[in-house]
Design an enzyme around this catalytic site. Structure first.
Site, mmCIF file in Angstrom:
data_model
loop_
_atom_site.group_PDB
_atom_site.id
_atom_site.type_symbol
_atom_site.label_atom_id
_atom_site.label_comp_id
_atom_site.label_asym_id
_atom_site.label_seq_id
_atom_site.Cartn_x
_atom_site.Cartn_y
_atom_site.Cartn_z
ATOM 1 N N PHE B 212 -1.084 -4.485 -2.813
ATOM 2 C CA PHE B 212 -1.390 -4.872 -4.186
ATOM 3 C C PHE B 212 -1.769 -6.332 -4.246
ATOM 4 O O PHE B 212 -1.150 -7.181 -3.596
ATOM 5 C CB PHE B 212 -0.155 -4.724 -5.075
ATOM 6 C CG PHE B 212 0.410 -3.345 -5.184
ATOM 7 C CD1 PHE B 212 1.312 -2.872 -4.236
ATOM 8 C CD2 PHE B 212 0.066 -2.523 -6.255
ATOM 9 C CE1 PHE B 212 1.853 -1.596 -4.343
ATOM 10 C CE2 PHE B 212 0.619 -1.253 -6.378
ATOM 11 C CZ PHE B 212 1.503 -0.782 -5.425
ATOM 12 N N ASP B 213 -2.751 -6.639 -5.061
ATOM 13 C CA ASP B 213 -2.976 -8.007 -5.507
ATOM 14 C C ASP B 213 -1.861 -8.308 -6.514
ATOM 15 O O ASP B 213 -1.194 -7.399 -7.015
ATOM 16 C CB ASP B 213 -4.365 -8.091 -6.151
ATOM 17 C CG ASP B 213 -4.671 -9.466 -6.726
ATOM 18 O OD1 ASP B 213 -5.431 -9.535 -7.706
ATOM 19 O OD2 ASP B 213 -4.140 -10.473 -6.198
ATOM 20 N N GLY B 214 -1.634 -9.576 -6.828
ATOM 21 C CA GLY B 214 -0.561 -9.937 -7.743
ATOM 22 C C GLY B 214 -1.025 -9.994 -9.178
ATOM 23 O O GLY B 214 -0.774 -9.094 -9.989
ATOM 24 N N PHE B 329 -5.180 -2.450 -4.069
ATOM 25 C CA PHE B 329 -5.573 -2.617 -5.465
ATOM 26 C C PHE B 329 -5.845 -4.074 -5.786
ATOM 27 O O PHE B 329 -4.991 -4.936 -5.563
ATOM 28 C CB PHE B 329 -4.445 -2.137 -6.393
ATOM 29 C CG PHE B 329 -4.122 -0.680 -6.256
ATOM 30 C CD1 PHE B 329 -3.012 -0.269 -5.542
ATOM 31 C CD2 PHE B 329 -4.935 0.284 -6.854
ATOM 32 C CE1 PHE B 329 -2.706 1.089 -5.424
ATOM 33 C CE2 PHE B 329 -4.630 1.632 -6.738
ATOM 34 C CZ PHE B 329 -3.522 2.033 -6.023
#
Lengths: 353, 361
Positions: B212-214, B329
Site C-alpha cells: 500500500f501507498d500511505g 495500491f
C-alpha cells in the site's frame, strides 16, 4: 354454469358502449378513442390474470366477509362503492405492464402482441362497480373481468390463455398449478420500496421455478456433494422446465420486439435470475438449459447460498418468484414484492410444518 | 472440473446462526430441518456468509485476459461480441493481472480452513461483470480450467454492478474500468483499477503479499493537499506540528484492517513467522520528518503492517520489484505506471487531490 355478460356492458365513464372492441375487429378502432387501442385477442397477447386481493388492498373487506358472512360483505362493498381500493402488492407490476404496452404500441401500432390484464375474482358482480371505479380512479386499463361469484376461476384461466395468474390464496394457487397454469401467491412486502415506473423488472429463482425440481430432489435426498456431482455429470443434459418457464419465454418474446427496433439498451422489460446455485459447480447446467430453450435472461446472480434479500433490494423487481417460503418471506421482510410458486419437493416439507 | 479440497478436520453438522436480516445462510438450503435429510457434507468447502467473509469482487477483465473480446465489442457491437464469446465458449481465457492475487487468496483460505474448520472468516471471491449471462458459460469453463473456487457471480447484463457491491458486503473491488472505479469510490467502496504489468514477474503461490501507498490510500489525502498547496517544507512543518493528531482514514484502510484480522488468526495459532499474508507500506514520506504521524496513526487504528519503506521520494519501482506483491495500491498514476513498467501488478485508487491534476492533463 355461470355466464357473465361481456365487460362492455358495464357502463364505462371513459368511453361509450360499443361493439367495436370485439375481437373480430382487430386493429379497427375509431378516431374518437384513438388513444385507447382495442384489447388484443387472448391467444396473441401475454395474458396476466390478477385477483382483486393482490391488485388492491382488501383486508378490511376480507375481515367483514370472514366475520359477518357474504350478505354483510356485499352490503359493505356496495356501501363503499365510490371509495376506490388502495393499491395492493401486484399494483406496481400491472402499472409496469401498461408502461410496456405503451412502448410496444408506439413501435408496433398494429400488433396484438401486448400484455393483457384480466381481473379474475371470486367476487360477485355486485362488487364489480367498486372494482371498476377503483380501476378508473387509478388509471388502469383493465377491460377484461372474470367475476365468478364464488365458483372457482381456475377453469376460466385456460380459456383466457392465461400466461400468468397472481392470487393471494394459496389453495387456489395450488389448484391452478395442478392444472398446469403458471401461478404464484403474491405477498405484501413489509416495507415500502419504490420500483421503476418505466421498466418492468421480473426476477426468478432457478430450480423449481424456471427449471423443474429434479436437482433440488437430489440435493434434499443426498446432500450438496452429490448435487454438485450430479450437475457436473449432467452438464450437457438439459434440465426439465419449471412452472414459470413459459412466462419467461413470453417476456423474452416481447423483449425481442424491442431489440428488433434497436432498443436493447433501453428495453422496458428486464429479467433477473437470482439463484442459490454455485456458479462453477452447478451453474453450467442452468445457463446451458436457458440457452437451449432460446431464453435470454438479462442479469444472472449465482449466490452460492448468500442471502437473496440484499440482492433483491438492489434489483427492486416488480415481482420475484421463488418456490421456497423461506426466501419469499426473507424478500418480503426487506421490501421486495415476492411471490410463492408452490411447486416441487420443497413444498412437502412446508406442508408438514 | 471443480477441485474439491479434502478437509479431514471439517465437521459434518452445519449449525449456522441466523444473520441480522433473519436469514440463515448456508450453501443451498437455509432451514435447520434440512440437516436431517442430509447424510453428511464431507469434503466441499461451504461458502461463507458475505458479512463474515472478506469479500473480494473482481471483474472479468482483471481476472482474465479479455483484450481480444473487448476489441470485438468495441468494433462490432454487442451482438457480434456475444456471438464471438459463444463460439469460443470452450476456450478458457488466459490469466489476467488479478489472477495471481485471487490464487493467493485461495491459498490463504486453505491454510485458514486447516486451522479453523468451522470459521466463515475467509476470503470470498465474487465475479462481478457487466457481461450478459451468455458469457457465463465461458467464464465458468475458464474458472474450472484454472481450478479457481469462484462460486458467486453477479452478471449484470449491462447494468451498473455498483449497487450490488454493497449487498455483497464487498471489502475490495478490482476493476479495469476507471469510470466504474470512480463510481464505486463515490459510494464508499474500497476499489482500485488494476493494470497489467509490462513484464512477467513471478509472485509467491503460498504467501499473499499486498503493498500500500500511505497518503490517499491508507490515510486521507489531507497531507498531500498541504504538500501540493504549500510545498515540502510546509508539509514537514504541518506533519511535525500534528504528530499526535491522527490522520483521517483513506479508502483502503478497511481492507488493510480485514487483512490484519485474518493475520491475527494465524498469530493466535503460533504461525506468525509462517503467516501466508504479508503487508507492506511503500510511502514517499520521509521517516524522520513525517513518519511519526503515519506510524502513530496505524498503531492507533490497531493495524499492523509487516514491512514499512519510507522512501523520502526515492523511486518505488525497484522496491516493489523486490517485494513482488500480488497487488500494489497507489493514488497516483505516475507511481502506478512506474510500477507496472517494472513488472509489478499495480492498481490505481482514484482518490484525493492527486486526481484533479490528472483529470486536467
Amino acid at each position: 354454469f355461470h355466464f357473465f355478460p361481456p365487460v362492455e356492458q358495464f357502463w364505462h365513464p371513459k368511453r361509450p358502449i360499443s361493439h367495436e372492441q370485439s375481437s373480430t375487429t382487430r386493429g379497427h378502432f375509431s378516431a374518437s378513442w384513438a388513444h385507447e387501442a382495442p384489447s388484443p385477442k387472448p391467444e396473441n397477447a401475454v395474458t396476466i390474470a390478477v385477483s382483486t386481493r393482490v391488485l388492491f388492498r382488501t383486508e378490511r373487506e376480507q375481515k367483514v366477509f370472514e366475520r359477518h358472512g357474504v350478505e354483510e360483505y356485499l352490503r359493505y362493498q356496495i356501501q363503499h362503492e365510490n371509495e376506490p381500493f388502495a393499491p395492493g402488492p401486484a399494483f406496481p407490476f400491472v402499472k409496469a405492464l401498461e408502461a410496456v404496452n405503451s412502448r410496444l404500441r408506439q413501435l408496433y401500432p398494429q400488433s396484438e402482441e401486448l400484455f393483457d390484464i384480466v381481473l379474475v375474482t371470486y367476487n360477485h358482480a355486485h362488487v364489480g362497480i367498486r372494482l371498476i371505479n377503483t380501476i378508473n380512479h387509478h388509471n388502469l386499463f383493465i377491460e377484461r373481468f372474470c367475476m365468478t361469484g364464488g365458483s372457482s376461476p381456475i377453469g376460466y384461466l385456460a380459456a383466457w390463455h392465461t400466461d400468468l395468474y397472481l392470487s393471494a390464496d394459496a389453495q387456489k394457487v395450488r389448484e391452478a398449478l395442478a392444472e398446469g397454469i403458471a401461478v404464484a401467491t403474491v405477498f405484501m412486502p413489509e416495507k415500502q420500496t419504490e420500483v421503476s415506473e418505466s421498466q418492468l423488472r421480473v426476477a426468478f429463482d432457478g430450480d423449481a421455478v424456471l427449471f423443474s425440481d429434479e436437482s433440488e430432489r437430489i440435493f434434499k435426498a443426498h446432500g450438496l456433494d452429490k448435487f454438485f456431482e450430479h450437475e457436473r455429470q449432467n452438464e450437457d443434459t438439459l434440465l426439465d422446465h419449471g412452472p414459470l418457464k413459459g412466462f419467461l419465454e413470453a417476456l423474452g418474446k416481447l423483449q425481442k420486439k424491442f431489440y428488433a427496433k434497436g432498443q436493447r439498451l433501453d428495453c422496458p422489460i428486464r429479467t433477473y435470475l437470482v439463484t442459490a446455485r454455485s456458479a462453477a459447480s452447478s451453474g453450467l447446467r442452468a445457463l446451458k438449459t436457458l440457452r437451449a430453450w432460446g431464453l435470454e435472461i438479462d442479469e444472472a446472480l449465482f449466490l452460492a447460498g448468500a442471502p437473496k434479500g440484499p440482492m433483491l433490494e438492489k434489483i427492486r423487481p416488480h415481482i420475484y418468484f421463488d418456490d421456497q417460503m423461506f426466501h419469499v418471506e426473507g424478500a418480503a421482510e426487506m421490501g421486495t414484492i415476492a411471490a410463492h410458486v408452490p411447486y416441487g419437493v420443497a413444498q412437502k416439507r412446508q406442508a408438514g410444518k
